[in-house]
Design an enzyme around this catalytic site. Structure first.
Site, PDB file in Angstrom:
ATOM      1  N   HIS A  37       0.838  -1.208   0.000  1.00 48.98           N
ATOM      2  CA  HIS A  37       0.000   0.000   0.000  1.00 48.98           C
ATOM      3  C   HIS A  37       0.872   1.257   0.000  1.00 48.98           C
ATOM      4  O   HIS A  37       0.558   2.244  -0.653  1.00 48.98           O
ATOM      5  CB  HIS A  37      -0.896   0.037   1.249  1.00 48.98           C
ATOM      6  CG  HIS A  37      -1.869  -1.094   1.339  1.00 48.98           C
ATOM      7  ND1 HIS A  37      -1.740  -2.114   2.247  1.00 48.98           N
ATOM      8  CD2 HIS A  37      -2.991  -1.364   0.630  1.00 48.98           C
ATOM      9  CE1 HIS A  37      -2.752  -2.950   2.105  1.00 48.98           C
ATOM     10  NE2 HIS A  37      -3.516  -2.537   1.140  1.00 48.98           N
ATOM     11  N   ASP A 149      -3.555  -7.644  -7.422  1.00 49.70           N
ATOM     12  CA  ASP A 149      -4.927  -7.991  -7.795  1.00 49.70           C
ATOM     13  C   ASP A 149      -5.074  -7.699  -9.284  1.00 49.70           C
ATOM     14  O   ASP A 149      -5.719  -6.727  -9.676  1.00 49.70           O
ATOM     15  CB  ASP A 149      -5.924  -7.166  -6.979  1.00 49.70           C
ATOM     16  CG  ASP A 149      -5.861  -7.512  -5.508  1.00 49.70           C
ATOM     17  OD1 ASP A 149      -6.544  -8.446  -5.093  1.00 49.70           O
ATOM     18  OD2 ASP A 149      -5.091  -6.850  -4.779  1.00 49.70           O
TER      19      ASP A 149
HETATM   20  O1  PAF Z   1      -8.014  -3.993  -3.331  1.00 52.40           O
HETATM   21  C1  PAF Z   1      -8.681  -3.683  -2.325  1.00 52.40           C
HETATM   22  O2  PAF Z   1      -8.154  -3.513  -1.225  1.00 52.40           O
HETATM   23  C2  PAF Z   1     -10.188  -3.517  -2.457  1.00 52.40           C
HETATM   24  O3  PAF Z   1     -10.725  -4.424  -3.356  1.00 52.40           O
HETATM   25  C3  PAF Z   1     -10.606  -2.081  -2.823  1.00 52.40           C
HETATM   26  C4  PAF Z   1     -10.096  -1.677  -4.198  1.00 52.40           C
HETATM   27  C5  PAF Z   1     -10.088  -1.108  -1.788  1.00 52.40           C
HETATM   28  C6  PAF Z   1     -12.142  -1.965  -2.861  1.00 52.40           C
HETATM   29  O4  PAF Z   1     -12.708  -2.260  -1.624  1.00 52.40           O
END
Ligand code: PAF
Length: 280
Positions: A37, A149
């Site tokens: 993140h 993802d």
């Molecule tokens: O990737 C994630 O953490 C979630 O799918 C997101 C994009 C924040 C949507 O809730």
């Protein structure tokens, strides 16, 4: 850095910034933040005057037997990481703020969402598209998503294109632990033995990537070698390993770029994902 819980507060702040001619970068998350993140926040920080991070464990993207209740949460830790990354605003709403009792409008997608993770998580992408849509309507300009993802990134890019949304999607590389495991909030579920066993995912990714780099064009061969390797790990249970077109998410037989080779593998009860993109 401010932490706010309502749509109104975010809107007012973003409006204020816009009035001043400032650009806003947005990183949507479900919290329990890690270096993966942080790399998205760093990219947002570099590309924009202001950075907004949302922390919201979105109930709509979890199936009834999934880990919504146990999904890890730690706002103090998350706030400290955001602060260190130079984030300006955290949006941390309660579920009731995002979904009124009589909420009944959804964003859904066919095609791209039916294979890979969509097969075992049939309502997942409807929940993702709906919440991301809502978040984009609150925080404009540029939004940052991790390549881990891979299917989600393809889905979001398609949604933005199909619905003419005025936002630029920036995909950022997978961040890994030193030993190769892709960073994920769900890694925290792993026991010591499972943590070791989980390395089979990144090893399989490396094997597939090396085969592709060495010129192997047959996706069946690449995928079957990856599966063979994963099956050597007794704690691993494969959900899927598949090669798909990175834009349409349709299965492909030949490594004609861009190809997303993606997997989901259970290590014990924990479902982990990993992938690589073949760019040619
Ligand atoms: O990737 C994630 O953490 C979630 O799918 C997101 C994009 C924040 C949507 O809730």
């Amino acid at each position: 850095m401010k932490i706010v819980g309502t749509v109104k507060e975010v809107r007012e702040q973003v409006k204020e910034w816009k009035k001043q001619g400032l650009s806003v970068g947005f990183v949507p998350t479900m919290g329990y933040l890690h270096e993966g993140h942080k790399s998205l926040m760093d990219a947002a920080r570099k590309g924009n005057d202001k950075v907004v991070v949302s922390i919201f464990v979105n109930p709509m993207q979890f199936g009834p037997t999934e880990d919504l209740a146990t999904y890890p949460r730690d706002l103090d830790h998350d706030a400290a990481l955001c602060e260190s990354a130079g984030v300006d605003l955290i949006f941390h709403p309660e579920a009731e703020e995002m979904y009124e009792k009589d909420f009944c409008s959804f964003v859904d997608m066919t095609g791209l969402t039916e294979g890979l993770c969509g097969k075992t998580r049939p309502i997942h992408f409807r929940g993702v598209c709906t919440v991301v849509n809502k978040l984009f309507n609150i925080t404009p300009d540029h939004a940052y998503f991790g390549q881990k993802d891979g299917q989600q990134l393809a889905v979001i890019k398609r949604m933005v294109r199909d619905l003419n949304m005025d936002i630029e999607i920036v995909g950022c590389p997978i961040i890994r632990e030193e030993d190769g495991l892709a960073k994920s909030s769900r890694n925290t579920y792993l026991s010591k033995d499972e943590r070791k066993a989980a390395l089979i995912l990144s090893k399989a990714v490396k094997l597939g990537e090396d085969m592709a780099k060495a010129g192997e064009k047959d996706t069946d061969k690449i995928v079957s070698e990856m599966i063979k390797l994963i099956e050597t790990e007794p704690m691993a249970k494969i959900d899927y390993v598949q090669a798909v077109d990175a834009v349409s998410v349709k299965p492909v037989k030949e490594m004609t770029a861009p190809v997303l080779v993606a997997m989901a593998v259970y290590i014990g009860k924990t479902r982990l994902i990993d992938n690589f993109i073949y760019e040619g």
